[in-house]
Design a protein around this motif. Sequence first.
Motif, short mmCIF file in Angstrom:
data_model
loop_
_atom_site.label_atom_id
_atom_site.label_comp_id
_atom_site.label_asym_id
_atom_site.label_seq_id
_atom_site.Cartn_x
_atom_site.Cartn_y
_atom_site.Cartn_z
N GLU A 1 8.01 18.62 9.72
CA GLU A 1 6.55 18.63 9.62
C GLU A 1 6.07 17.94 8.35
N ASP A 2 6.82 18.11 7.25
CA ASP A 2 6.47 17.43 6.00
C ASP A 2 6.53 15.91 6.18
N LEU A 3 7.53 15.45 6.87
CA LEU A 3 7.68 14.01 7.09
C LEU A 3 6.55 13.47 7.96
N GLU A 4 6.13 14.25 8.94
CA GLU A 4 5.04 13.82 9.81
C GLU A 4 3.73 13.76 9.04
N ASN A 5 3.49 14.74 8.17
CA ASN A 5 2.27 14.72 7.35
C ASN A 5 2.27 13.55 6.37
N LEU A 6 3.43 13.21 5.86
CA LEU A 6 3.53 12.08 4.95
C LEU A 6 3.06 10.79 5.63
N LYS A 7 3.40 10.64 6.89
CA LYS A 7 3.01 9.44 7.63
C LYS A 7 1.52 9.44 7.97
N LYS A 8 0.94 10.63 8.17
CA LYS A 8 -0.45 10.73 8.61
C LYS A 8 -1.46 10.74 7.47
N LYS A 9 -0.99 10.96 6.24
CA LYS A 9 -1.92 11.09 5.11
C LYS A 9 -1.62 10.03 4.05
N PRO A 10 -2.15 8.83 4.25
CA PRO A 10 -1.95 7.78 3.23
C PRO A 10 -2.71 8.09 1.94
N PHE A 11 -2.24 7.58 0.84
CA PHE A 11 -2.92 7.78 -0.44
C PHE A 11 -3.55 6.46 -0.88
N ILE A 12 -4.45 6.54 -1.85
CA ILE A 12 -5.16 5.37 -2.36
C ILE A 12 -4.51 4.93 -3.67
N MET A 13 -4.31 3.62 -3.77
CA MET A 13 -3.74 3.04 -4.98
C MET A 13 -4.71 1.97 -5.49
N LYS A 14 -5.07 2.06 -6.75
CA LYS A 14 -5.98 1.08 -7.34
C LYS A 14 -5.21 -0.18 -7.73
N GLU A 15 -5.83 -1.34 -7.45
CA GLU A 15 -5.17 -2.59 -7.80
C GLU A 15 -4.92 -2.67 -9.31
N LYS A 16 -3.76 -3.22 -9.67
CA LYS A 16 -3.31 -3.39 -11.05
C LYS A 16 -3.01 -2.08 -11.76
N CYS A 17 -2.95 -0.96 -11.02
CA CYS A 17 -2.59 0.30 -11.68
C CYS A 17 -1.09 0.31 -11.97
N LEU A 18 -0.69 1.14 -12.92
CA LEU A 18 0.71 1.28 -13.31
C LEU A 18 1.27 2.55 -12.68
N TYR A 19 2.48 2.45 -12.12
CA TYR A 19 3.04 3.61 -11.42
C TYR A 19 4.56 3.57 -11.45
N LYS A 20 5.15 4.70 -11.16
CA LYS A 20 6.59 4.86 -10.98
C LYS A 20 6.83 5.69 -9.72
N THR A 21 8.07 5.67 -9.25
CA THR A 21 8.47 6.50 -8.11
C THR A 21 9.49 7.53 -8.58
N GLN A 22 9.31 8.77 -8.15
CA GLN A 22 10.21 9.85 -8.55
C GLN A 22 10.68 10.60 -7.31
N VAL A 23 11.98 10.83 -7.21
CA VAL A 23 12.55 11.57 -6.08
C VAL A 23 13.38 12.72 -6.62
N SER A 24 13.34 13.83 -5.89
CA SER A 24 14.17 14.99 -6.22
C SER A 24 15.04 15.31 -5.01
N PHE A 25 16.31 15.66 -5.26
CA PHE A 25 17.24 15.93 -4.16
C PHE A 25 18.36 16.84 -4.64
N ARG A 26 19.01 17.46 -3.69
CA ARG A 26 20.18 18.29 -3.97
C ARG A 26 21.38 17.72 -3.23
N VAL A 27 22.56 17.96 -3.81
CA VAL A 27 23.82 17.54 -3.20
C VAL A 27 24.66 18.78 -2.97
N GLN A 28 25.24 18.90 -1.78
CA GLN A 28 26.08 20.05 -1.46
C GLN A 28 27.31 19.60 -0.67
N HIS A 29 28.27 20.50 -0.58
CA HIS A 29 29.52 20.31 0.18
C HIS A 29 30.49 19.34 -0.49
#
Length: 267
Positions: A153-181
């Motif tokens: 459901e989170d993935l579906e909401n991500l696709k349905k709710k785009p965000f606004i980005m201002k031209e020439k704005c500065l940004y980074k991408t951050q991901v969080s994850f776990r590793v198991q097994h």
Amino acid sequence: MPGIDIVWQTAMSGAPGKPLPPPPGGRAPPPPSSKPPPPSKPPPSKPPPPSAAPPPKPSAGPPAAAAPPPRGEDAEAGEGFRGPAKVSLNELLNKDAEDESLRKYKESLLGAAASGVVAADPNDKRRVIITELKIVFHDRPGGDVTYTLNTPEDLENLKKKPFIMKEKCLYKTQVSFRVQHDIVSGLKYVNKVYKSGIRVSKDEEMLGSYAPQAGSYTITFPRKEWEEAPSGWLARGNFTAESAFVDDDNVTHLAYKYGFELKSGWT
């Protein structure tokens, strides 16, 4: 001799059929032969000089260059490439167990997993669990944009709710994850952006290799600089994107889609 010349001249002017009188003091010349003289052989002809080879015709284009050897990803995708053999966490822990310095080095890399404590949910077979995606902005009035990725459901909401980005704005991408097994090797983030169905960019970010642990890993990229959004009326509009987390074994641990709109302002 003059006398002989006179006799031959007289004979040539005399009546036909009469023998020629002998010249004074000499023998009579032999009667003329009725056989025609043999045909004279023509002088041997010289062989013609070898003709020069015609100049080559100009080609329609430059000669085809030999294909360069594969490099980078192409080399890895080549037919002859063989990646290193996969080593499980248990094999890594048991290898060279008598080497004390190596054991300490493994502990610094693997953390609690080096002592045999492997974080894992027995009901969840995933090795990598992506929990959160965040777009970190330098000066966005509303702060960062955060998406949880725990459920379908989170993935579906991500696709349905785009965000606004201002031209020439500065940004980074951050991901969080776990590793198991087990250990994950060569985890990378692949992002493709489309506008009007045409791909306008493709980015790959190598995240690295990680051991199982109970807590989450958080990676921010670019690690030092900021990304700058494009600008101009041609750049503005609606975009869709596809992201995936893939490891060295070509296992896709998560893939999702999202959207955003590039505008002249934040609203």
